[in-house]
Design a protein around this motif. Sequence first.
Motif, PDB file in Angstrom:
ATOM      1  N   ASN A 167      24.614  60.456  41.379  1.00 49.53           N
ATOM      2  CA  ASN A 167      23.806  61.475  40.710  1.00 49.53           C
ATOM      3  C   ASN A 167      22.838  62.085  41.719  1.00 49.53           C
ATOM      4  OD1 ASN A 167      21.352  59.938  40.805  1.00 49.53           O
ATOM      5  ND2 ASN A 167      22.012  58.800  38.986  1.00 49.53           N
ATOM      6  N   ALA A 168      22.147  63.137  41.322  1.00 49.94           N
ATOM      7  CA  ALA A 168      21.276  63.876  42.234  1.00 49.94           C
ATOM      8  C   ALA A 168      20.177  62.986  42.823  1.00 49.94           C
ATOM      9  CB  ALA A 168      20.661  65.077  41.518  1.00 49.94           C
ATOM     10  N   ALA A 169      19.577  62.101  42.013  1.00 51.76           N
ATOM     11  CA  ALA A 169      18.496  61.232  42.499  1.00 51.76           C
ATOM     12  C   ALA A 169      19.017  60.259  43.560  1.00 51.76           C
ATOM     13  CB  ALA A 169      17.872  60.468  41.337  1.00 51.76           C
ATOM     14  N   GLN A 170      20.219  59.735  43.365  1.00 56.81           N
ATOM     15  CA  GLN A 170      20.798  58.809  44.340  1.00 56.81           C
ATOM     16  C   GLN A 170      21.083  59.527  45.662  1.00 56.81           C
ATOM     17  OE1 GLN A 170      24.028  57.668  41.740  1.00 56.81           O
ATOM     18  NE2 GLN A 170      23.230  55.570  41.560  1.00 56.81           N
ATOM     19  N   ARG A 171      21.602  60.732  45.562  1.00 56.43           N
ATOM     20  CA  ARG A 171      21.868  61.505  46.772  1.00 56.43           C
ATOM     21  C   ARG A 171      20.569  61.806  47.522  1.00 56.43           C
ATOM     22  NH1 ARG A 171      26.223  66.043  44.657  1.00 56.43           N
ATOM     23  NH2 ARG A 171      27.830  64.569  44.075  1.00 56.43           N
ATOM     24  N   GLU A 172      19.546  62.214  46.788  1.00 58.54           N
ATOM     25  CA  GLU A 172      18.255  62.525  47.413  1.00 58.54           C
ATOM     26  C   GLU A 172      17.667  61.301  48.091  1.00 58.54           C
ATOM     27  OE1 GLU A 172      15.525  64.485  44.725  1.00 58.54           O
ATOM     28  OE2 GLU A 172      17.124  65.825  44.034  1.00 58.54           O
ATOM     29  N   ALA A 173      17.789  60.128  47.459  1.00 56.38           N
ATOM     30  CA  ALA A 173      17.254  58.901  48.042  1.00 56.38           C
ATOM     31  C   ALA A 173      17.974  58.560  49.349  1.00 56.38           C
ATOM     32  CB  ALA A 173      17.383  57.749  47.046  1.00 56.38           C
ATOM     33  N   LEU A 174      19.297  58.721  49.367  1.00 59.50           N
ATOM     34  CA  LEU A 174      20.052  58.448  50.591  1.00 59.50           C
ATOM     35  C   LEU A 174      19.689  59.450  51.682  1.00 59.50           C
ATOM     36  CD1 LEU A 174      23.511  57.520  49.048  1.00 59.50           C
ATOM     37  CD2 LEU A 174      22.012  56.001  50.346  1.00 59.50           C
ATOM     38  N   LEU A 175      19.558  60.712  51.318  1.00 64.86           N
ATOM     39  CA  LEU A 175      19.179  61.724  52.308  1.00 64.86           C
ATOM     40  C   LEU A 175      17.783  61.440  52.868  1.00 64.86           C
ATOM     41  CD1 LEU A 175      20.548  64.920  50.530  1.00 64.86           C
ATOM     42  CD2 LEU A 175      21.436  63.893  52.628  1.00 64.86           C
ATOM     43  N   ALA A 176      16.884  60.951  51.995  1.00 62.92           N
ATOM     44  CA  ALA A 176      15.506  60.676  52.411  1.00 62.92           C
ATOM     45  C   ALA A 176      15.424  59.563  53.448  1.00 62.92           C
ATOM     46  CB  ALA A 176      14.650  60.318  51.189  1.00 62.92           C
ATOM     47  N   VAL A 177      16.354  58.621  53.412  1.00 57.23           N
ATOM     48  CA  VAL A 177      16.323  57.531  54.392  1.00 57.23           C
ATOM     49  C   VAL A 177      17.224  57.796  55.586  1.00 57.23           C
ATOM     50  CG1 VAL A 177      15.622  55.774  52.721  1.00 57.23           C
ATOM     51  CG2 VAL A 177      18.062  56.140  53.186  1.00 57.23           C
ATOM     52  N   GLY A 178      17.766  59.013  55.671  1.00 56.21           N
ATOM     53  CA  GLY A 178      18.510  59.388  56.864  1.00 56.21           C
ATOM     54  C   GLY A 178      20.021  59.295  56.774  1.00 56.21           C
ATOM     55  N   VAL A 179      20.559  59.032  55.599  1.00 53.95           N
ATOM     56  CA  VAL A 179      22.012  59.001  55.443  1.00 53.95           C
ATOM     57  C   VAL A 179      22.485  60.444  55.297  1.00 53.95           C
ATOM     58  CG1 VAL A 179      23.946  58.252  53.993  1.00 53.95           C
ATOM     59  CG2 VAL A 179      21.993  56.731  54.370  1.00 53.95           C
ATOM     60  N   ALA A 180      23.411  60.836  56.128  1.00 49.38           N
ATOM     61  CA  ALA A 180      23.909  62.207  56.103  1.00 49.38           C
ATOM     62  C   ALA A 180      24.968  62.370  55.019  1.00 49.38           C
ATOM     63  CB  ALA A 180      24.499  62.580  57.456  1.00 49.38           C
ATOM     64  N   ALA A 181      24.918  63.511  54.345  1.00 49.59           N
ATOM     65  CA  ALA A 181      25.932  63.829  53.344  1.00 49.59           C
ATOM     66  C   ALA A 181      27.268  64.043  54.049  1.00 49.59           C
ATOM     67  CB  ALA A 181      25.530  65.085  52.574  1.00 49.59           C
ATOM     68  N   PRO A 182      28.351  63.686  53.399  1.00 47.42           N
ATOM     69  CA  PRO A 182      29.659  63.885  54.039  1.00 47.42           C
ATOM     70  C   PRO A 182      29.973  65.370  54.191  1.00 47.42           C
ATOM     71  CG  PRO A 182      29.958  63.238  51.755  1.00 47.42           C
ATOM     72  CD  PRO A 182      28.490  63.141  52.052  1.00 47.42           C
ATOM     73  N   VAL A 183      30.679  65.686  55.248  1.00 50.95           N
ATOM     74  CA  VAL A 183      31.097  67.059  55.488  1.00 50.95           C
ATOM     75  C   VAL A 183      32.514  67.197  54.960  1.00 50.95           C
ATOM     76  CG1 VAL A 183      31.550  68.793  57.269  1.00 50.95           C
ATOM     77  CG2 VAL A 183      29.663  67.177  57.545  1.00 50.95           C
ATOM     78  N   ALA A 184      32.714  68.175  54.105  1.00 48.91           N
ATOM     79  CA  ALA A 184      34.052  68.386  53.541  1.00 48.91           C
ATOM     80  C   ALA A 184      34.982  68.898  54.628  1.00 48.91           C
ATOM     81  CB  ALA A 184      33.985  69.379  52.395  1.00 48.91           C
ATOM     82  N   GLU A 185      36.107  68.207  54.791  1.00 49.64           N
ATOM     83  CA  GLU A 185      37.098  68.624  55.777  1.00 49.64           C
ATOM     84  C   GLU A 185      38.108  69.533  55.088  1.00 49.64           C
ATOM     85  OE1 GLU A 185      38.837  65.350  57.835  1.00 49.64           O
ATOM     86  OE2 GLU A 185      36.907  64.349  58.068  1.00 49.64           O
ATOM     87  N   PRO A 186      38.578  70.548  55.786  1.00 50.02           N
ATOM     88  CA  PRO A 186      39.566  71.425  55.160  1.00 50.02           C
ATOM     89  C   PRO A 186      40.862  70.664  54.882  1.00 50.02           C
ATOM     90  CG  PRO A 186      39.307  71.946  57.490  1.00 50.02           C
ATOM     91  CD  PRO A 186      38.251  70.936  57.136  1.00 50.02           C
ATOM     92  N   VAL A 187      41.471  70.975  53.772  1.00 49.23           N
ATOM     93  CA  VAL A 187      42.711  70.320  53.387  1.00 49.23           C
ATOM     94  C   VAL A 187      43.852  70.908  54.205  1.00 49.23           C
ATOM     95  CG1 VAL A 187      44.310  69.914  51.479  1.00 49.23           C
ATOM     96  CG2 VAL A 187      41.855  69.949  51.064  1.00 49.23           C
ATOM     97  N   ALA A 188      44.610  70.031  54.838  1.00 52.81           N
ATOM     98  CA  ALA A 188      45.736  70.479  55.654  1.00 52.81           C
ATOM     99  C   ALA A 188      46.864  70.948  54.741  1.00 52.81           C
ATOM    100  CB  ALA A 188      46.238  69.345  56.543  1.00 52.81           C
ATOM    101  N   VAL A 189      47.431  72.067  55.076  1.00 51.79           N
ATOM    102  CA  VAL A 189      48.543  72.605  54.312  1.00 51.79           C
ATOM    103  C   VAL A 189      49.830  72.226  55.023  1.00 51.79           C
ATOM    104  CG1 VAL A 189      49.617  74.710  53.451  1.00 51.79           C
ATOM    105  CG2 VAL A 189      47.124  74.514  53.510  1.00 51.79           C
ATOM    106  N   ARG A 190      50.711  71.580  54.292  1.00 52.61           N
ATOM    107  CA  ARG A 190      51.992  71.169  54.872  1.00 52.61           C
ATOM    108  C   ARG A 190      52.859  72.404  55.078  1.00 52.61           C
ATOM    109  NH1 ARG A 190      55.343  66.475  52.146  1.00 52.61           N
ATOM    110  NH2 ARG A 190      53.913  65.228  53.370  1.00 52.61           N
ATOM    111  N   PRO A 191      53.386  72.571  56.293  1.00 49.14           N
ATOM    112  CA  PRO A 191      54.226  73.745  56.549  1.00 49.14           C
ATOM    113  C   PRO A 191      55.532  73.657  55.762  1.00 49.14           C
ATOM    114  CG  PRO A 191      54.296  72.254  58.417  1.00 49.14           C
ATOM    115  CD  PRO A 191      53.258  71.715  57.460  1.00 49.14           C
TER     116      PRO A 191
END
Length: 156
Positions: free
Chosen positions: A47-71
Motif C-alpha cells: 500500500n502507499a504507506a508501506q511504499r513511502e516507509a521503504l522509500l524513506a529509509v532508502g529502498v529504491a522503487a523498482p524500475v519497470a523494464e520494457p517487456v521483450a517482444v518475441r520476434p
Amino acid sequence: MGADVGGGAAGLVAVWEVVVPGPGAVYRGVAIGRWVERQVAGWERLNAAQREALLAVGVAAPVAEPVAVRPAVEGPRAGRSRDEAFAVGLAAAGAFFTREGHLEVPRGHVEAVDVPGGGGVEEVRLGVWVINTRARRGKLTGERIAALDAIGMRWT
C-alpha cells in the motif's frame, strides 16, 4: 538523517544513518537483505504507506523494464500445416530406413532431410518424431499409417 523524538519536549533527537542491506545481509539472525528484496519484488502489492516507509529509509522503487517482444517465427517451419510437417517427418523416416534398414531410431537422433516441395535441407528430430507418431497411432489417418507401414514402421 534525524527525527524529533517525543515531540521535542525533552529535546531528544534520534540520529541514524540508513544503509540499505544487500541480498545476503543478516541482522541478529534475520535475513533482512532477503526481506528487502521481497518487498521490492512485490512493490505493486504494497500500500502507499508501506511504499513511502521503504522509500524513506532508502529502498529504491523498482524500475519497470520494457517487456521483450518475441520476434515472429521465420524459416522453414513458419506457417507449416500439419500435413506438411508429417510429410517432412515421413521423408526423414524414409531416409533413415533406406540407410539403416529399420526404424528403431534412438530418441536423440536428428536426421537432415530435403524438405518436400523445395524447402531446402532441414534437421528433423527424428527419434522424437517416431516416438510421438507411435504414441499417436490411434489419431492417424489410414493413409498415414499405410505410408509408415510402407517404410517399415513397427508399432509396438
